[in-house]
Design a protein around this motif. Structure first.
Motif, PDB file in Angstrom:
ATOM      1  N   ARG A   1       0.832  -1.211   0.000  1.00 17.52           N
ATOM      2  CA  ARG A   1       0.000   0.000   0.000  1.00 17.52           C
ATOM      3  C   ARG A   1       0.853   1.241   0.000  1.00 17.52           C
ATOM      4  NH1 ARG A   1      -4.972  -0.846   4.186  1.00 17.52           N
ATOM      5  NH2 ARG A   1      -5.989  -2.442   2.929  1.00 17.52           N
ATOM      6  N   VAL A   2       0.326   2.304  -0.593  1.00 14.00           N
ATOM      7  CA  VAL A   2       1.016   3.581  -0.564  1.00 14.00           C
ATOM      8  C   VAL A   2      -0.054   4.681  -0.594  1.00 14.00           C
ATOM      9  CG1 VAL A   2       1.234   3.835  -3.072  1.00 14.00           C
ATOM     10  CG2 VAL A   2       2.950   4.862  -1.572  1.00 14.00           C
ATOM     11  N   THR A   3       0.249   5.803  -0.016  1.00 18.52           N
ATOM     12  CA  THR A   3      -0.680   6.928  -0.056  1.00 18.52           C
ATOM     13  C   THR A   3      -0.044   8.062  -0.856  1.00 18.52           C
ATOM     14  OG1 THR A   3      -1.481   6.313   2.124  1.00 18.52           O
ATOM     15  CG2 THR A   3      -2.065   8.510   1.340  1.00 18.52           C
ATOM     16  N   VAL A   4      -0.784   8.558  -1.837  1.00 21.62           N
ATOM     17  CA  VAL A   4      -0.264   9.656  -2.650  1.00 21.62           C
ATOM     18  C   VAL A   4      -1.311  10.770  -2.721  1.00 21.62           C
ATOM     19  CG1 VAL A   4       1.250   8.246  -4.098  1.00 21.62           C
ATOM     20  CG2 VAL A   4      -1.124   8.588  -4.763  1.00 21.62           C
ATOM     21  N   GLY A   5      -0.805  11.958  -2.942  1.00 20.51           N
ATOM     22  CA  GLY A   5      -1.698  13.091  -3.167  1.00 20.51           C
ATOM     23  C   GLY A   5      -1.792  13.344  -4.669  1.00 20.51           C
ATOM     24  N   ILE A   6      -3.036  13.542  -5.163  1.00 23.74           N
ATOM     25  CA  ILE A   6      -3.224  13.689  -6.595  1.00 23.74           C
ATOM     26  C   ILE A   6      -3.992  14.979  -6.878  1.00 23.74           C
ATOM     27  CG2 ILE A   6      -4.310  12.689  -8.653  1.00 23.74           C
ATOM     28  CD1 ILE A   6      -3.986   9.958  -7.287  1.00 23.74           C
ATOM     29  N   ALA A   7      -3.438  15.759  -7.808  1.00 19.95           N
ATOM     30  CA  ALA A   7      -4.176  16.924  -8.297  1.00 19.95           C
ATOM     31  C   ALA A   7      -4.284  16.780  -9.806  1.00 19.95           C
ATOM     32  CB  ALA A   7      -3.441  18.209  -7.929  1.00 19.95           C
ATOM     33  N   SER A   8      -5.345  17.348 -10.357  1.00 18.08           N
ATOM     34  CA  SER A   8      -5.572  17.135 -11.780  1.00 18.08           C
ATOM     35  C   SER A   8      -6.004  18.421 -12.454  1.00 18.08           C
ATOM     36  CB  SER A   8      -6.646  16.068 -11.969  1.00 18.08           C
ATOM     37  OG  SER A   8      -7.043  16.008 -13.313  1.00 18.08           O
ATOM     38  N   SER A   9      -5.684  18.506 -13.740  1.00 19.17           N
ATOM     39  CA  SER A   9      -6.159  19.651 -14.517  1.00 19.17           C
ATOM     40  C   SER A   9      -7.637  19.488 -14.872  1.00 19.17           C
ATOM     41  CB  SER A   9      -5.314  19.787 -15.784  1.00 19.17           C
ATOM     42  OG  SER A   9      -5.502  18.638 -16.588  1.00 19.17           O
TER      43      SER A   9
ATOM     44  N   LYS B   1     -11.514  17.309 -13.701  1.00 17.79           N
ATOM     45  CA  LYS B   1     -12.219  17.008 -12.456  1.00 17.79           C
ATOM     46  C   LYS B   1     -11.870  15.611 -11.942  1.00 17.79           C
ATOM     47  CE  LYS B   1     -16.244  19.969 -12.291  1.00 17.79           C
ATOM     48  NZ  LYS B   1     -15.585  21.088 -12.958  1.00 17.79           N
ATOM     49  N   GLU B   2     -11.281  14.832 -12.796  1.00 21.39           N
ATOM     50  CA  GLU B   2     -10.996  13.448 -12.454  1.00 21.39           C
ATOM     51  C   GLU B   2      -9.534  13.145 -12.698  1.00 21.39           C
ATOM     52  OE1 GLU B   2     -15.093  11.172 -13.811  1.00 21.39           O
ATOM     53  OE2 GLU B   2     -13.127  10.460 -14.468  1.00 21.39           O
ATOM     54  N   ALA B   3      -9.130  12.000 -12.153  1.00 26.40           N
ATOM     55  CA  ALA B   3      -7.795  11.493 -12.482  1.00 26.40           C
ATOM     56  C   ALA B   3      -7.880   9.976 -12.614  1.00 26.40           C
ATOM     57  CB  ALA B   3      -6.781  11.855 -11.406  1.00 26.40           C
ATOM     58  N   THR B   4      -7.269   9.463 -13.670  1.00 26.52           N
ATOM     59  CA  THR B   4      -7.178   7.996 -13.850  1.00 26.52           C
ATOM     60  C   THR B   4      -5.706   7.639 -13.883  1.00 26.52           C
ATOM     61  OG1 THR B   4      -9.227   7.926 -15.099  1.00 26.52           O
ATOM     62  CG2 THR B   4      -7.714   6.071 -15.365  1.00 26.52           C
TER      63      THR B   4
ATOM     64  N   ILE C   1      -6.662   3.266 -10.594  1.00 29.21           N
ATOM     65  CA  ILE C   1      -7.475   4.073  -9.670  1.00 29.21           C
ATOM     66  C   ILE C   1      -8.141   5.182 -10.472  1.00 29.21           C
ATOM     67  CG2 ILE C   1      -6.151   3.620  -7.569  1.00 29.21           C
ATOM     68  CD1 ILE C   1      -4.813   6.342  -8.053  1.00 29.21           C
ATOM     69  N   ARG C   2      -9.299   5.520  -9.984  1.00 29.80           N
ATOM     70  CA  ARG C   2     -10.021   6.624 -10.620  1.00 29.80           C
ATOM     71  C   ARG C   2     -10.495   7.518  -9.499  1.00 29.80           C
ATOM     72  NH1 ARG C   2     -15.129   5.590 -14.499  1.00 29.80           N
ATOM     73  NH2 ARG C   2     -15.398   7.707 -15.328  1.00 29.80           N
ATOM     74  N   VAL C   3      -9.948   8.725  -9.494  1.00 26.92           N
ATOM     75  CA  VAL C   3     -10.263   9.656  -8.422  1.00 26.92           C
ATOM     76  C   VAL C   3     -11.180  10.727  -8.999  1.00 26.92           C
ATOM     77  CG1 VAL C   3      -9.312  11.131  -6.635  1.00 26.92           C
ATOM     78  CG2 VAL C   3      -7.970   9.228  -7.530  1.00 26.92           C
ATOM     79  N   THR C   4     -12.271  10.959  -8.327  1.00 34.58           N
ATOM     80  CA  THR C   4     -13.218  11.977  -8.813  1.00 34.58           C
ATOM     81  C   THR C   4     -13.250  13.145  -7.833  1.00 34.58           C
ATOM     82  OG1 THR C   4     -14.951  10.726  -7.735  1.00 34.58           O
ATOM     83  CG2 THR C   4     -14.689  10.403 -10.094  1.00 34.58           C
TER      84      THR C   4
END
Lengths: 301, 920
Positions: B472-480, B482-485, B509-512
């Motif tokens: 497992r790992v935890t990451v921070g995601i920002a996207s240009s 609204k979503e990130a895949t 992963i799909r982050v909304t």
């Protein structure tokens, strides 16, 4: 003017000895002393084929070094097939050389040493004079096989030993890099290499036994070596036919590359044990067959 | 005697055959000759929604002994009952009643594919259970239910789970490489944040898409009869869907077109998922899952295991090295499955068996192609799966965790427009190929493309570790957007920077809910794998924006990815005992081989002992050669020698005389022990001759030409030969060399010698050690007259020392001149034996050539001292002593008869020709 011999020396010979041993043998004769190992070893060592075979094994590493020197220098990409790793150090060079030679070169050399030993005596007609010594037949086979296997073993040890030294001089003494990314070094490396050579020796025992059997049957040394090599190739061909499925496990050459298991990070005996068992089993049957045949054979060569 | 010989000749090959046969039997141990019978059935399944009846094509296998527990065997997607026939036969041979059937929509069964729907496929399964329950051959438990286990892989595995969760007649299940939740499997989401994940477009296409044409299963090239019928009837949609049910088909077509899931499809997939019923499964379950499986990864089996264990079922986990990517072979697993069923169905206990077994690929270079070497590691408890101890209490089992610090700054990564180029990790069906590329740490790095992936890396490992499960790992995601895949993976990096993606697996992963500079922290469950990481290697977490196997957003996006949380990589490590199936010694084989070798040696010793012995004949110890009734018939029936008897006494020079082919050489070879007589015997100094008989050491021989090592000199050949006899006595080498008369040539290699030189050297070799009996076969062949004369001298002098010489020859003159005794042979028989002068006759015969003959004969008869006057071939032959010969000549001349020649008559030749002529 043809030379003639002189028989005056016979005039002063002593009469035949009157002391007779219980088994009727001549003075000083004992079946257990006939065809000593050193005599047989010398008989074989003085032969060109022995010298050339062993000499070739010594030269082979140098040829490989020369061949590798033609290649482009590495572009920094770590390559991991055995051939790509070959020049990374003495140990890898040794493993690579064993890999490329165990499939055919060593098979031919072993078939030559073991198949030719009896057949060549038959072709020179010297076999009947050895048997007239008399060297008991089973003793003759035993001695011949022992010496032949001794030379096979010498070849098998000579090749990796020379290769290791040559590899060390040209490529350094780096530890063994396995194709899976691990490294093996120090005493563990020595043990692994010894196991590899030992396994190759055991798996080639089958080739030796096969060649020996053919050699006992035929008077043509070439036939003995060629016949044995041909049967080994047949086994290899059958092994590549997947339709045979599990039956291929019964083929004597099926496990011939099992020694590469020593390259994994943990030693895996699975295939090697099975391969060794098959090889020893086949060898026992083939050798028993050789003895059985030779014991009853009419020597007409 | 002959009969005994023959029986012994048969005995040995027979024994060899027996040993060989035992060998093969041993090697194939376990393939018992148990028999079974099979019959085809037609079982009516659940009708389709429109009421169309559905027939299911089934086969029942009955074992030798009934009643027996039953196994319902289900096949994989696109297969038929034929694809599990091997497994069925194996189970039937092991004593199970086995029922296999082609699932609806597949093989020869009717109906449509509803993807293990509880309304169709599961109900079909229940009808199969009814079939088993109705049969007397099936064992029943106390409540009258059939004792039955359900086994299946992939599609069949899910059926096993759902049937077990639906029908309590099922007593044990073995689901293999199957799913827990089809929604998660086809739309994986590897974080806990929820929401639908990323569409696994390639796998879905290769499964469902393949049913759109043909009859289901592999891509067909011709539409099925049903499709043609549907086309003709104007039902184009069903024609397009082939044997896939229309609702599923529409959902799939829409999803595949847009890359977005529809709620209808998700509902259908949810209904077809064991997750719905797994909490009702309380029976023993063996869950086999593949490590090389990007379709149904290990996490699917873990989810099943957790649910079943929580419900109280006894769960065993088995992680196979295969899977949907690398191919899955049930054959090596048959014993594992059978052992489990034996315990679970026959009331045995599962308590002692390990809860978790993992095959670890050894990575050996494929020495055994039929079964890649792998190691079996076991642990009593499966990580993360609760288990019950002896008292029935539930124990939580969690894998020990190793935490490693990751480093790496925040990185910007691009999701390219049109999602091209895309990373390639797995290709359905070609996974093994990619894996081979990847596991070799190849420089061809398709797993992560530069600019499209962010990486975070650990320090080199201080000690080796084994990843067992999902890091497992935890990451921070920002996207240009609204979503990130993103596609996350852990890569093994060796010292030289070579990378390996274990099992070629990625976790999508799909982050909304992103956008406008907001960063979201997500904890990612990285792919569950089993891998040994050696010390010195690093682990690298890779987050890639693309992966060929999944549906990806088509518009360009820019993501920022950075480490979050504690910045650690958490790695599960199960505690294993290495049971080492990979290194198990096949003791049966070892014992078999050792026993076989020992048996052969024993046989050899026994036969060898039997050959020894035979006491010497004391009365003959002074007789060099005594031959009695000797005969030799070769294998082709040719009798070279028959009924030959004669003796040779000490001091004789015996000539063995006969035309070519008379059997002389055969006799001498038998004398040397080179060929075995078929009848009669030869004694040398009283000892019977056999191969290797010690008495042969008193015999020196030269037979049928010389035999030397061509690469050695003459001298070396003689001395090496003497050394090979092992005798300590004086070889009289100089005497022998003098006889050979080779001069300085004795130190040249034998291969340079002329025929005569070799011949003389060979005779010298025969004389080494001054044997009591010297046997020479045609010794003067190839010698010139002075050498022949010398040879005659040698033989005479040799015999004069009290030794015995036997010479064979087809030349009469030679025997007559050099021998004291002669044995004449013709056509294998003895025709005469005696002193040479006796055979020649005591008075010498004289041949007188006169002219005219008749008058000469008249005159001869009148001469005193001349008796026996004959005319042979125009020559006058008389017997007369020396005085009478002189008188005869004088008388003839005085009588006017012309005498042209007076010569000794060839007495022996006459005898010889007469004797041989009689034979012929």
């Amino acid at each position: 003017m043809p030379a003639t011999g002189h028989s005056e020396g016979l005039e002063h010979l002593p009469p035949p000895s009157e002391t007779v041993s219980p088994d009727g043998s001549a003075p000083g004769y004992s079946a257990r002393r006939t065809l000593g190992l050193r005599v047989e070893a010398r008989r074989q060592l003085t032969r060109r084929r022995t010298q050339i075979s062993l000499g070739f094994l010594v030269v082979l590493p140098f040829i490989l070094v020369a061949a590798f020197s033609f290649g482009e220098p590495g572009n920094g990409n770590p390559q991991t097939a055995l051939v790509d790793l070959a020049t990374s150090g003495a140990a890898n060079f040794t493993v690579f050389t064993l890999f490329v030679s165990s499939g055919f070169l060593l098979v031919v050399i072993v078939a030559l040493f073991a198949g030719d030993t009896v057949a060549s005596e038959a072709s020179w007609s010297s076999l009947r004079y050895l048997l007239a010594v008399p060297v008991p037949r089973s003793r003759l086979l035993r001695r011949k096989l022992t010496v032949a296997l001794g030379y096979c073993l010498l070849a098998l040890v000579l090749l990796p030993a020379v290769t290791y030294l040559v590899g060390g001089v040209f490529y350094g003494w780096a530890p063994l890099k396995t194709p899976l990314g691990g490294t093996i070094e120090g005493s563990e490396l020595a043990v692994r290499l010894a196991i590899a050579v030992g396994y190759i020796a055991v798996s080639l025992l089958f080739v030796a036994a096969l060649a020996f059997l053919v050699g006992v049957y035929t008077d043509a040394p070439l036939g003995a070596v060629g016949g044995a090599v041909m049967l080994v190739i047949l086994s290899n061909i059958l092994d590549s036919i997947t339709a045979l499925g599990d039956w291929r496990r019964f083929l004597p050459t099926h496990y011939s590359l099992a020694w590469t298991d020593v390259l994994s990070s943990e030693l895996i005996w699975n295939s090697m044990v099975r391969g060794a068992l098959w090889s020893i089993g086949y060898s026992a049957v083939l050798l028993a067959w050789s003895w059985w045949h030779f014991d009853r054979k009419d020597i007409t060569s | 005697m002959a009969a005994r010989l023959r029986s012994r000749r048969i005995l040995l090959p027979l024994l060899l055959v027996v040993v060989l046969a035992a060998w093969f039997a041993g090697a194939r141990a376990g393939s018992s000759a148990a028999t079974f019978t099979q019959q085809n059935l037609k079982v009516s399944g659940t009708p389709e929604a429109d009421g169309d009846p559905v027939d299911l094509d089934a086969t029942l296998y009955l074992p030798e002994h009934t009643p027996a527990p039953a196994v319902l065997l289900a096949h994989g997607f696109g297969g038929s009952k034929a694809s599990v026939a091997g497994d069925a036969q194996d189970l039937a041979e092991r004593g199970y009643v086995v029922l296999t059937y082609s699932a609806r929509g597949m093989g020869s069964s009717g109906g449509l594919i509803h993807l293990d729907s509880p309304d169709y496929e599961v109900k079909d399964g229940q009808r199969m259970l009814d079939q088993l329950a109705a049969r007397p051959q099936v064992q029943t438990d106390s409540s009258g239910d059939p004792v039955v286990g359900v086994v299946g892989a992939s599609y069949g595995g899910a059926l096993a789970l759902m049937l077990a969760g639906t029908d309590d007649r099922v007593d044990a299940i073995v689901p293999m490489i199957t799913w827990n939740d089809l929604r998660q499997a086809l739309f994986p989401q590897s974080t806990k944040t929820g929401g639908t994940g990323v569409f696994k477009k390639q796998w879905t296409a290769s499964l469902l898409g393949s049913t759109l044409i043909g009859s289901g299963g592999s891509l067909g090239t011709t539409p099925s009869a049903d499709q043609l019928k549907n086309l003709a009837e104007g039902d184009t949609q069903q024609a397009l869907c082939g044997r896939l049910a229309k609702d599923l088909c529409q959902g799939y077509v829409q999803t595949a077109t847009t890359g977005e899931s529809t709620d209808d499809l998700l509902d259908l997939l949810g209904k077809s998922s064991p997750a719905r019923v797994a909490s009702k499964i309380t029976i023993p379950s063996l869950l086999v899952q593949g490590q090389q499986d990007s379709l149904f990864p290990l996490s699917e089996a873990d989810a099943n295991a957790q649910a079943i264990a929580a419900a109280g079922g006894d769960v065993k986990l088995y992680w196979d090295t295969g899977g949907h990517d690398a191919g899955f072979d049930t054959e090596p697993l048959r014993p594992v499955v059978a052992d489990f069923l034996d315990s679970a169905l026959s009331g045995g206990s599962l308590a002692g068996t390990p809860g978790f077994q993992v095959e670890v690929a050894s990575g050996a270079l494929a020495s055994d192609t039929t079964a890649p070497t792998s190691q079996l590691r076991t642990s009593m408890l499966a990580p993360g799966v609760p288990s019950r101890d002896a008292s029935g209490r539930v124990r939580e089992s969690s894998a020990p965790l190793t935490r490693m610090k990751l480093s790496g700054a925040g990185q910007f990564v691009l999701a390219p427009p049109g999602a091209t180029p895309a990373a390639i990790t797995s290709l359905p069906g070609a996974g093994a190929l990619l894996s081979a590329l990847g596991s070799a740490g190849s420089s061809l790095n398709l797993n992560a493309l530069p600019g499209e992936s962010a990486t975070f890396q650990t320090e080199p490992l201080a000690q080796a570790l084994t990843v067992t499960g999902s890091p497992r790992v935890t990451v921070g995601i920002a996207s240009s957007a609204k979503e990130a895949t993103l596609f996350a993976s852990v890569v093994d990096v060796d010292e030289d920077g070579g990378t390996t993606l274990p099992s070629q697996l990625v976790a999508p992963i799909r982050v909304t809910g992103l956008g406008a500079g907001s960063t979201q922290d997500v904890t990612i469950d990285l792919p569950a794998v089993v891998r040994d990481i050696p010390a010195g290697h690093r682990l690298r977490v890779v987050l890639s924006t693309t992966d060929q196997a999944y549906a990806m957003p088509q518009e360009a996006r820019l993501y920022q990815v950075s480490l979050a949380g504690d910045g650690m990589l958490t790695i599960p490590q199960a505690r294993f005992t290495v049971t080492d199936a990979g290194s198990a010694v096949p003791w049966g084989g070892v014992i078999g081989v050792a026993g076989g070798v020992a048996l052969l040696m024993l046989l050899f010793l026994v036969l060898h002992r039997r050959k020894l012995g035979g006491r010497p004949d004391e009365t003959l110890t002074g007789t060099p050669i005594a031959i009695e009734g000797l005969g030799k018939a070769y294998g082709d029936g040719f009798r070279a020698v028959r009924d030959l008897s004669f003796r040779v006494e000490r001091g004789q020079v015996l000539g063995l005389l006969g035309p070519n082919g008379a059997g002389k050489t055969t006799t001498l070879r038998m004398l040397m022990g080179l060929i075995l007589p078929s009848e009669g015997r030869i004694r040398i100094f009283g000892h019977e001759v056999r191969p290797g008989a010690p008495v042969l050491s008193r015999l020196g021989s030269f037979i049928e030409g010389p035999g030397f090592l061509p690469h050695l000199s003459g001298r070396d050949n003689l001395s090496l030969y003497w050394r090979s006899t092992g005798r300590t006595a004086d070889p009289y080498l100089e005497v022998a060399l003098e006889i050979a008369g080779l001069g300085d040539d004795v130190d040249r290699k034998v291969r340079t010698y002329s025929q005569g030189m070799r011949q003389r050297l060979a005779i010298a070799q025969a004389m080494l050690g001054l044997p009591d009996l010297l046997v020479l076969d045609e010794p003067t062949n190839g010698l010139d007259p002075p050498q022949i004369r010398e040879m005659r001298e040698v033989l005479g002098r040799y015999a004069a020392t009290g030794r015995t010489v036997v010479v064979s020859s087809h030349l009469l003159a030679e025997v007559e001149q050099s021998c004291s005794h002669v044995v004449v042979m013709a056509a294998g028989r003895l025709v005469a034996h005696g002193r040479v002068d006796e055979l020649v006759g005591d008075g010498a015969s004289v041949a007188v050539e006169v002219e005219p003959v008749s008058k000469g004969a008249e005159v001869a008869k009148t001469v005193a001292g001349v008796d026996e006057v004959r005319v042979v071939d125009g020559v006058l032959v008389v017997r007369a002593d020396l005085q009478a010969r002189a008188d005869l000549v004088r008388e003839l001349v005085q009588a006017g008869v012309a005498v042209s020649r007076v010569a000794p008559s060839r007495g022996l030749e006459e005898t010889f020709l007469a004797l041989v002529g009689e034979e012929a």
